[in-house]
Design a protein around this motif. Structure first.
Motif, PDB file in Angstrom:
ATOM      1  N   LYS A 344     -32.778 -30.775  17.936  1.00  0.00           N
ATOM      2  CA  LYS A 344     -31.215 -30.751  18.057  1.00  0.00           C
ATOM      3  C   LYS A 344     -30.750 -31.575  17.040  1.00  0.00           C
ATOM      4  O   LYS A 344     -29.662 -31.694  16.366  1.00  0.00           O
ATOM      5  CB  LYS A 344     -30.725 -31.213  19.385  1.00  0.00           C
ATOM      6  CG  LYS A 344     -29.350 -31.292  19.614  1.00  0.00           C
ATOM      7  CD  LYS A 344     -29.125 -31.846  20.926  1.00  0.00           C
ATOM      8  CE  LYS A 344     -27.649 -31.872  21.338  1.00  0.00           C
ATOM      9  NZ  LYS A 344     -27.461 -32.465  22.819  1.00  0.00           N
ATOM     10  N   MET A 377     -24.618 -28.858   9.532  1.00  0.00           N
ATOM     11  CA  MET A 377     -24.271 -28.540  10.977  1.00  0.00           C
ATOM     12  C   MET A 377     -24.335 -26.924  11.129  1.00  0.00           C
ATOM     13  O   MET A 377     -24.142 -26.454  10.359  1.00  0.00           O
ATOM     14  CB  MET A 377     -22.871 -28.929  11.342  1.00  0.00           C
ATOM     15  CG  MET A 377     -22.601 -28.796  12.728  1.00  0.00           C
ATOM     16  SD  MET A 377     -20.682 -29.300  13.288  1.00  0.00           S
ATOM     17  CE  MET A 377     -21.087 -30.990  12.926  1.00  0.00           C
ATOM     18  N   ARG A 379     -23.917 -24.185  13.961  1.00  0.00           N
ATOM     19  CA  ARG A 379     -23.184 -23.997  15.212  1.00  0.00           C
ATOM     20  C   ARG A 379     -23.889 -22.634  15.823  1.00  0.00           C
ATOM     21  O   ARG A 379     -24.220 -21.760  15.257  1.00  0.00           O
ATOM     22  CB  ARG A 379     -21.714 -23.930  15.241  1.00  0.00           C
ATOM     23  CG  ARG A 379     -21.079 -25.148  14.770  1.00  0.00           C
ATOM     24  CD  ARG A 379     -19.462 -24.723  14.687  1.00  0.00           C
ATOM     25  NE  ARG A 379     -18.708 -25.947  14.408  1.00  0.00           N
ATOM     26  CZ  ARG A 379     -18.565 -26.553  13.163  1.00  0.00           C
ATOM     27  NH1 ARG A 379     -19.215 -25.907  12.128  1.00  0.00           N
ATOM     28  NH2 ARG A 379     -17.734 -27.509  12.716  1.00  0.00           N
ATOM     29  N   THR A 395     -27.550 -21.694  23.483  1.00  0.00           N
ATOM     30  CA  THR A 395     -27.183 -22.218  22.554  1.00  0.00           C
ATOM     31  C   THR A 395     -26.460 -23.547  22.232  1.00  0.00           C
ATOM     32  O   THR A 395     -26.078 -24.087  23.448  1.00  0.00           O
ATOM     33  CB  THR A 395     -26.112 -21.199  21.638  1.00  0.00           C
ATOM     34  OG1 THR A 395     -25.036 -21.174  22.427  1.00  0.00           O
ATOM     35  CG2 THR A 395     -26.760 -19.802  21.693  1.00  0.00           C
ATOM     36  N   SER A 396     -26.658 -24.263  21.223  1.00  0.00           N
ATOM     37  CA  SER A 396     -26.005 -25.550  20.977  1.00  0.00           C
ATOM     38  C   SER A 396     -25.794 -25.765  19.553  1.00  0.00           C
ATOM     39  O   SER A 396     -26.120 -24.858  18.616  1.00  0.00           O
ATOM     40  CB  SER A 396     -26.983 -26.658  21.472  1.00  0.00           C
ATOM     41  OG  SER A 396     -28.197 -26.683  20.633  1.00  0.00           O
ATOM     42  N   THR A 397     -25.332 -26.900  19.166  1.00  0.00           N
ATOM     43  CA  THR A 397     -25.061 -27.267  17.696  1.00  0.00           C
ATOM     44  C   THR A 397     -26.209 -28.212  17.342  1.00  0.00           C
ATOM     45  O   THR A 397     -26.381 -29.141  18.040  1.00  0.00           O
ATOM     46  CB  THR A 397     -23.575 -27.944  17.527  1.00  0.00           C
ATOM     47  OG1 THR A 397     -22.744 -26.893  18.020  1.00  0.00           O
ATOM     48  CG2 THR A 397     -23.205 -28.109  16.066  1.00  0.00           C
ATOM     49  N   LYS A 398     -26.723 -27.773  16.087  1.00  0.00           N
ATOM     50  CA  LYS A 398     -27.920 -28.482  15.517  1.00  0.00           C
ATOM     51  C   LYS A 398     -27.096 -29.285  14.116  1.00  0.00           C
ATOM     52  O   LYS A 398     -26.368 -28.968  13.716  1.00  0.00           O
ATOM     53  CB  LYS A 398     -28.967 -27.927  15.277  1.00  0.00           C
ATOM     54  CG  LYS A 398     -29.720 -27.142  16.247  1.00  0.00           C
ATOM     55  CD  LYS A 398     -30.496 -26.013  15.847  1.00  0.00           C
ATOM     56  CE  LYS A 398     -31.373 -25.288  16.911  1.00  0.00           C
ATOM     57  NZ  LYS A 398     -32.282 -25.911  17.398  1.00  0.00           N
TER      58      LYS A 398
END
Length: 418
Positions: A344, A377, A379, A395-398
């Motif tokens: 992450k 970033m 998304r 899903t997530s933001t890395k």
């Protein structure tokens, strides 16, 4: 080295805490282990010897692997995946063989909301169509001789069970508790299918011996071995269970394992891993460090990788590189996310930063990062199912942070050393 020899070594170094008083395996042992955070030998855990927090620090893990704590990833990244595996006729684990009765083992319930008592340090060994696999799976006790096991798709045990089902069969297993700690690490590492014990031999620098159970499965020497079969069609609810982030995973329908026999040494030592504890995090996370290092080496001169403790030794990585071109740091970030999709956050630093020191990492961020230029970033990327902040679709933001020095201004970042 067997489990007993390793625990004797811990004792000689002053690392082992021994508890003589009777302790219950229901909640009490977990509470004590979380307070002490060091290797513990309970001499009477619900009537039996048991160890907890066996590999409770990176320093102890480094001794298992025979390498310095700051050299684990480079050593493993360059380790040839080859070793000798021998099938032998007998084992200390065959000193006692009896009908399976899980109530005779100090299987722990860790937290109040747990779905039941869990085997957490059990390595499931399977063989099907000539392929052998060894891997960790949590197992919740649902009967005197039954557990329900979390099989994660599409990992190897899941796939072997699926193939067996397609042929109208269950999948025979041996469940190993308390082997050589090197085998613990090898079983936690994702290697080519069927090569976990070869990897353990490479780590050890010597052959790994396996012996055959009565159901035909070959397993390594250990304190305790359970023999049984993953049922073809029977499933049960598994969970709740605390996972690596210290938060509860969701309840699922999972396959049931029916056990026939227990093999064990005289006066065996039961091994248990605290869910979300340091041993859990190290065994689950550290095997990814060499994977990330190899991935980053394709795009930068990567020197070292660590999954940080604050990131549960799983979600956050720190990477050391020797920067030779502008953009190396950002390329390293992208390569790390590709190598380990569960990541992450990634921080990339220069060689002068000690990535094992969180203060050093924060210093690099504080003094070398321009947020408008050095932040990457991503998304809507698929992340870890264990991240409680991830969206329902996984899903997530890395975020990647390039905390390396600009090549043209290195003198401005030189640190006073004396």
């Amino acid at each position: 080295m067997g489990l007993r020899e390793f625990m004797n070594e811990l004792k000689e170094r002053g690392d082992l805490v021994e508890i003589d008083d009777p302790v219950s395996s229901d909640l009490d042992a977990c509470r004590i282990a979380r307070e002490i955070e060091r290797p513990i030998l309970f001499k009477n855990l619900s009537g039996m010897r048991a160890c907890i927090n066996l590999i409770s620090s990176r320093e102890i893990l480094s001794r298992v692997l025979g390498v310095e704590p700051d050299k684990i990833a480079p050593r493993l990244a360059d380790l040839p995946l080859k070793g000798e595996v021998r099938i032998v006729d007998d084992s200390p684990a065959r000193e006692v063989i009896r009908r399976a009765d899980l109530s005779t083992l100090p299987i722990m319930r860790f937290f109040e909301r747990d779905g039941g008592a869990y085997i957490t340090a059990g390595i499931i060994v399977t063989e099907f169509d000539g392929v052998r696999n060894a891997s960790f799976h949590r197992m919740m006790v649902i009967g005197k001789n039954k557990v329900v096991a979390r099989l994660v798709p599409p990992r190897h045990t899941y796939m072997l069970h699926k193939k067996a089902k397609e042929q109208g069969k269950g999948l025979k297993v041996g469940i190993v508790i308390g082997p050589d700690p090197v085998i613990l690490f090898a079983a936690a590492t994702r290697v080519e299918p069927g090569r976990e014990f070869e990897y353990a031999s490479a780590l050890r620098g010597g052959p790994v011996e396996l012996f055959r159970l009565d159901n035909g499965i070959c397993v390594p020497h250990a304190e305790i071995v359970l023999e049984g079969e993953i049922e073809r069609d029977e499933c049960a609810r598994e969970g709740p269970f605390v996972d690596i982030t210290g938060t509860y995973d969701r309840v699922r329908l999972e396959p049931v394992i029916t056990l026939d026999k227990i093999y064990h040494r005289e006066d065996p030592i039961y091994h248990s891993i605290i869910p979300g504890g340091m041993e859990h995090q190290l065994l689950m996370g550290v095997p990814y460090e060499p994977v990330i290092l190899r991935g980053v080496r394709h795009v930068a001169d990567a020197r070292n990788v660590i999954l940080t403790r604050g990131g549960c030794t799983y979600l956050h990585a720190a990477i050391s590189i020797r920067k030779v071109r502008e953009g190396d740091g950002k390329n390293a970030i992208i390569a790390a996310f590709a190598a380990a999709p569960s990541l992450k956050q990634v921080v990339v630093v220069d060689e002068d930063i000690d990535i094992l020191d969180p203060i050093e990492l924060e210093y690099a961020i504080a003094t070398r990062v321009r947020w408008d230029e050095d932040l990457v970033m991503v998304r809507g990327a698929r992340g870890s199912s264990l991240d409680p902040s991830a969206a329902e679709d996984g899903t997530s933001t890395k975020v990647g942070i390039d905390a390396t020095k600009p090549l043209g201004r290195r003198g401005a970042f030189e640190r006073v050393t004396s």
